[in-house]
Design a protein around this motif. Structure first.
Motif, PDB file in Angstrom:
ATOM      1  N   ALA A   1      45.247  29.953  21.119  1.00  0.00           N
ATOM      2  CA  ALA A   1      44.481  28.969  20.359  1.00  0.00           C
ATOM      3  C   ALA A   1      42.981  29.233  20.516  1.00  0.00           C
ATOM      4  O   ALA A   1      42.515  29.610  21.594  1.00  0.00           O
ATOM      5  N   GLU A   2      42.244  29.002  19.434  1.00  0.00           N
ATOM      6  CA  GLU A   2      40.825  29.319  19.426  1.00  0.00           C
ATOM      7  C   GLU A   2      40.054  28.550  20.510  1.00  0.00           C
ATOM      8  O   GLU A   2      39.213  29.122  21.201  1.00  0.00           O
ATOM      9  N   ASP A   3      40.366  27.276  20.665  1.00  0.00           N
ATOM     10  CA  ASP A   3      39.583  26.519  21.646  1.00  0.00           C
ATOM     11  C   ASP A   3      39.898  26.967  23.076  1.00  0.00           C
ATOM     12  O   ASP A   3      39.039  26.922  23.952  1.00  0.00           O
ATOM     13  N   HIS A   4      41.116  27.432  23.291  1.00  0.00           N
ATOM     14  CA  HIS A   4      41.426  27.960  24.615  1.00  0.00           C
ATOM     15  C   HIS A   4      40.674  29.256  24.861  1.00  0.00           C
ATOM     16  O   HIS A   4      40.170  29.510  25.962  1.00  0.00           O
ATOM     17  N   PHE A   5      40.612  30.052  23.807  1.00  0.00           N
ATOM     18  CA  PHE A   5      39.849  31.296  23.924  1.00  0.00           C
ATOM     19  C   PHE A   5      38.386  30.974  24.236  1.00  0.00           C
ATOM     20  O   PHE A   5      37.767  31.600  25.104  1.00  0.00           O
ATOM     21  N   GLN A   6      37.866  29.975  23.555  1.00  0.00           N
ATOM     22  CA  GLN A   6      36.484  29.573  23.804  1.00  0.00           C
ATOM     23  C   GLN A   6      36.300  29.097  25.246  1.00  0.00           C
ATOM     24  O   GLN A   6      35.287  29.382  25.881  1.00  0.00           O
ATOM     25  N   THR A   7      37.283  28.393  25.730  1.00  0.00           N
ATOM     26  CA  THR A   7      37.223  27.937  27.127  1.00  0.00           C
ATOM     27  C   THR A   7      37.053  29.129  28.071  1.00  0.00           C
ATOM     28  O   THR A   7      36.202  29.131  28.962  1.00  0.00           O
ATOM     29  N   LEU A   8      37.867  30.140  27.836  1.00  0.00           N
ATOM     30  CA  LEU A   8      37.780  31.330  28.687  1.00  0.00           C
ATOM     31  C   LEU A   8      36.413  31.982  28.560  1.00  0.00           C
ATOM     32  O   LEU A   8      35.786  32.363  29.556  1.00  0.00           O
ATOM     33  N   MET A   9      35.937  32.095  27.326  1.00  0.00           N
ATOM     34  CA  MET A   9      34.676  32.797  27.103  1.00  0.00           C
ATOM     35  C   MET A   9      33.487  32.029  27.676  1.00  0.00           C
ATOM     36  O   MET A   9      32.517  32.613  28.136  1.00  0.00           O
ATOM     37  N   ARG A  10      33.587  30.709  27.647  1.00  0.00           N
ATOM     38  CA  ARG A  10      32.481  29.911  28.179  1.00  0.00           C
ATOM     39  C   ARG A  10      32.240  30.211  29.654  1.00  0.00           C
ATOM     40  O   ARG A  10      31.108  30.323  30.105  1.00  0.00           O
ATOM     41  N   GLY A  11      33.333  30.337  30.390  1.00  0.00           N
ATOM     42  CA  GLY A  11      33.190  30.583  31.821  1.00  0.00           C
ATOM     43  C   GLY A  11      32.951  32.039  32.159  1.00  0.00           C
ATOM     44  O   GLY A  11      32.630  32.381  33.302  1.00  0.00           O
ATOM     45  N   ALA A  12      33.101  32.904  31.168  1.00  0.00           N
ATOM     46  CA  ALA A  12      33.007  34.340  31.429  1.00  0.00           C
ATOM     47  C   ALA A  12      31.573  34.843  31.364  1.00  0.00           C
ATOM     48  O   ALA A  12      30.703  34.188  30.808  1.00  0.00           O
ATOM     49  N   TYR A  13      31.346  35.973  31.974  1.00  0.00           N
ATOM     50  CA  TYR A  13      30.058  36.612  31.778  1.00  0.00           C
ATOM     51  C   TYR A  13      30.216  38.128  31.806  1.00  0.00           C
ATOM     52  O   TYR A  13      31.159  38.662  32.369  1.00  0.00           O
ATOM     53  N   VAL A  14      29.257  38.772  31.135  1.00  0.00           N
ATOM     54  CA  VAL A  14      29.293  40.230  31.025  1.00  0.00           C
ATOM     55  C   VAL A  14      28.291  40.821  31.991  1.00  0.00           C
ATOM     56  O   VAL A  14      27.211  40.277  32.195  1.00  0.00           O
ATOM     57  N   GLN A  15      28.682  41.935  32.600  1.00  0.00           N
ATOM     58  CA  GLN A  15      27.724  42.606  33.460  1.00  0.00           C
ATOM     59  C   GLN A  15      27.705  44.092  33.184  1.00  0.00           C
ATOM     60  O   GLN A  15      28.739  44.690  32.867  1.00  0.00           O
ATOM     61  N   ASN A  16      26.542  44.684  33.296  1.00  0.00           N
ATOM     62  CA  ASN A  16      26.424  46.133  33.166  1.00  0.00           C
ATOM     63  C   ASN A  16      26.321  46.747  34.545  1.00  0.00           C
ATOM     64  O   ASN A  16      25.472  46.348  35.349  1.00  0.00           O
ATOM     65  N   PHE A  17      27.184  47.696  34.805  1.00  0.00           N
ATOM     66  CA  PHE A  17      27.169  48.347  36.108  1.00  0.00           C
ATOM     67  C   PHE A  17      26.832  49.827  35.958  1.00  0.00           C
ATOM     68  O   PHE A  17      27.258  50.468  35.003  1.00  0.00           O
ATOM     69  N   PRO A  18      26.076  50.360  36.901  1.00  0.00           N
ATOM     70  CA  PRO A  18      25.826  51.809  36.924  1.00  0.00           C
ATOM     71  C   PRO A  18      27.120  52.529  37.323  1.00  0.00           C
ATOM     72  O   PRO A  18      28.115  51.890  37.653  1.00  0.00           O
ATOM     73  N   ALA A  19      27.073  53.848  37.324  1.00  0.00           N
ATOM     74  CA  ALA A  19      28.221  54.633  37.757  1.00  0.00           C
ATOM     75  C   ALA A  19      28.421  54.478  39.264  1.00  0.00           C
ATOM     76  O   ALA A  19      27.476  54.205  40.005  1.00  0.00           O
ATOM     77  N   HIS A  20      29.662  54.650  39.679  1.00  0.00           N
ATOM     78  CA  HIS A  20      30.001  54.706  41.100  1.00  0.00           C
ATOM     79  C   HIS A  20      29.609  53.462  41.883  1.00  0.00           C
ATOM     80  O   HIS A  20      29.098  53.540  43.013  1.00  0.00           O
ATOM     81  N   ILE A  21      29.860  52.323  41.264  1.00  0.00           N
ATOM     82  CA  ILE A  21      29.602  51.053  41.934  1.00  0.00           C
ATOM     83  C   ILE A  21      30.944  50.387  42.271  1.00  0.00           C
ATOM     84  O   ILE A  21      31.844  50.347  41.445  1.00  0.00           O
ATOM     85  N   ASP A  22      31.046  49.887  43.487  1.00  0.00           N
ATOM     86  CA  ASP A  22      32.261  49.156  43.864  1.00  0.00           C
ATOM     87  C   ASP A  22      32.271  47.795  43.196  1.00  0.00           C
ATOM     88  O   ASP A  22      31.308  47.043  43.318  1.00  0.00           O
ATOM     89  N   LEU A  23      33.355  47.508  42.505  1.00  0.00           N
ATOM     90  CA  LEU A  23      33.468  46.219  41.833  1.00  0.00           C
ATOM     91  C   LEU A  23      34.222  45.227  42.693  1.00  0.00           C
ATOM     92  O   LEU A  23      33.798  44.084  42.869  1.00  0.00           O
ATOM     93  N   ILE A  24      35.353  45.655  43.200  1.00  0.00           N
ATOM     94  CA  ILE A  24      36.142  44.791  44.058  1.00  0.00           C
ATOM     95  C   ILE A  24      36.777  45.630  45.167  1.00  0.00           C
ATOM     96  O   ILE A  24      36.885  46.847  45.040  1.00  0.00           O
ATOM     97  N   ALA A  25      37.179  44.956  46.216  1.00  0.00           N
ATOM     98  CA  ALA A  25      37.826  45.644  47.329  1.00  0.00           C
ATOM     99  C   ALA A  25      39.193  45.036  47.563  1.00  0.00           C
ATOM    100  O   ALA A  25      39.369  43.815  47.460  1.00  0.00           O
ATOM    101  N   GLU A  26      40.160  45.872  47.855  1.00  0.00           N
ATOM    102  CA  GLU A  26      41.501  45.353  48.094  1.00  0.00           C
ATOM    103  C   GLU A  26      41.484  44.382  49.270  1.00  0.00           C
ATOM    104  O   GLU A  26      40.754  44.579  50.235  1.00  0.00           O
ATOM    105  N   GLY A  27      42.266  43.331  49.147  1.00  0.00           N
ATOM    106  CA  GLY A  27      42.314  42.316  50.178  1.00  0.00           C
ATOM    107  C   GLY A  27      41.484  41.091  49.850  1.00  0.00           C
ATOM    108  O   GLY A  27      41.733  40.005  50.371  1.00  0.00           O
ATOM    109  N   GLU A  28      40.497  41.253  48.978  1.00  0.00           N
ATOM    110  CA  GLU A  28      39.678  40.111  48.574  1.00  0.00           C
ATOM    111  C   GLU A  28      40.481  39.160  47.696  1.00  0.00           C
ATOM    112  O   GLU A  28      41.408  39.583  47.013  1.00  0.00           O
ATOM    113  N   PRO A  29      40.111  37.882  47.708  1.00  0.00           N
ATOM    114  CA  PRO A  29      40.773  36.953  46.788  1.00  0.00           C
ATOM    115  C   PRO A  29      40.436  37.323  45.340  1.00  0.00           C
ATOM    116  O   PRO A  29      39.350  37.816  45.058  1.00  0.00           O
TER     117      PRO A  29
END
Lengths: 232, 232
Positions: free
Chosen positions: B19-47
């Motif tokens: 549903a469109e409004d659900h999609f909007q809900t997701l997008m509202r809380g979301a954000y975009v980020q630009n990362f350089p090469a070879h950057i750690d995004l997440i580590a195993e074990g993290e929540p």
DNA sequence: CGCAGCCTTGACAAATGTCAACAAACGTGG
DNA sequence: CCACGTTTGTTGACATTTGTCAAGGCTGCG
């Protein structure tokens, strides 16, 4: 199928939350079969006509290629298998055979997909189930890629010990030949690997394992929840 | 987050039917980020706080244990990763790092789970996605357990050729060091494995592969849809 | 009792990893 | 644009791991 099996199936996470009439729909089309030991149930590549549920006994999921074969997993009561193939309406990726005398429920895949489309609770239960399976396979893959066969055996022994209650002596859950295949090695290699764990106090008597020095074994095995915990 | 990214995300199978409004809900809380090469995004074990979507660039999923590490998969645009951890509200099983400059969307996991609970179409899309991922991992596991490293490389080359359009000459999708890790071997072993495919007409020039004799290579590799087809 | 299958062991072979050296490719800062 | 240092890829020599083949003992079952 006989109604006597309903309650235990209904109790499965997969079916617990769905609407009663949808559950009845699934059960109407389902049937139970008793299989002797060592019977082929399905072969990889076949269309996924049925979702299977093991009520009693146990089932080996295995795969073959170019004359070789390997055990991928064991299914024990009460749980389902080949859920993903059913959902995707795709051919089985694994074959299945009974390891012992087993009672198995077969639910037509088209019924599962039909109910999945109309019952949101069922759909959610499937998501949860699939996510867990997915994570289990990822763990197995880490085990395979990051550890030597000796390390895999050591960690398997620790996992099995836990499952058996945690005491120093316990039994293997299946024959060594299959354990070797599950762990990705040959029976000969497994035989020697058990000997290789002697320095860590592991004593093998047939299917009976005794861990002489828990700390030594753990220091060698370095068990890790992100590989060895099968609950998360 | 900038609305410009919405349409391409919306087009993903995962979000197309909701549903469109659900999609909007997701997008509202979301954000975009630009990362350089070879950057750690997440580590195993993290929540698992965020569901990630790769908009451009590429991401390496890898795992570590006892000082060793291995590449598990590569995520390319446009697709998500760590969906299963998000759903199960469990720690990541894999770490992630950018391979190149990448744009990545982060959607809070709690939003995903909330919408998942109220939007049946979204829940169904997640099922389909997870089932596909599950089957992909099973295929990888069969590849690992049933084939030697030389056979894995041969089949990888055939898969990559197909992906690149099917011509006799094509490029590798990433550096050999990582390819070795993905295929479950050392860089040295990969180097020699390429040489080992010489009898089947495989010529390597840096990152450029030429298959001299398609039939010879296929006869050796014995590709199998139940292992090598990534669409089913 | 006797056969079949499983497990073990030994001897050997093949596959894969490790270490070291060096060349080639790449990226950065001047 | 170049020079430099770092990383990647390759190669050789060698070690380790794992698999293969063959033989024999053990066990369970008809």
């Amino acid at each position: 199928m006989p109604q006597s099996a309903y309650p235990e199936i209904r109790k499965l996470d997969l079916f617990a939350a769905m609407a009663e009439d949808h559950f009845q729909t699934l059960m109407r089309g389902a049937y139970v079969q008793n299989f002797p030991a060592h019977i082929d149930l399905i072969a990889e590549g076949e269309p996924s006509d049925f979702l299977h549920i093991v009520l009693s006994g146990s089932v080996d999921l295995f795969a073959q290629w170019n004359g070789r074969d390997t055990s991928m997993a064991t299914v024990r009561p009460i749980s389902t298998f080949i859920l993903a193939a059913t959902i995707r309406e795709a051919p089985y990726l694994m074959s299945a055979r009974t390891l012992e005398k087993s009672r198995i429920v077969l639910i037509p895949s088209q019924d599962v997909r039909a109910v999945f489309d109309i019952d949101a609770n069922f759909a959610r239960a499937i998501v949860t189930e699939l996510a867990q399976r997915y994570r289990a396979v990822i763990k197995t893959q880490k085990d395979l890629k990051l550890r030597t066969s000796l390390e895999r055996l050591a960690n398997y022994i620790l996992r099995q010990q836990k499952r058996a209650g945690g005491g120093p002596t316990f039994g293997l859950e299946f024959e060594k030949r299959r354990l070797a295949s599950v762990l990705g090695m040959t029976p000969e290699n497994l035989s020697r690997a058990f000997k290789g764990l002697d320095p860590y106090g592991v004593v093998v008597d047939g299917t009976r394992i005794t861990i002489g020095s828990q700390t030594d074994l753990e220091r060698f095995a370095k068990p890790n929840p992100l590989i060895d915990d099968f609950t998360t």
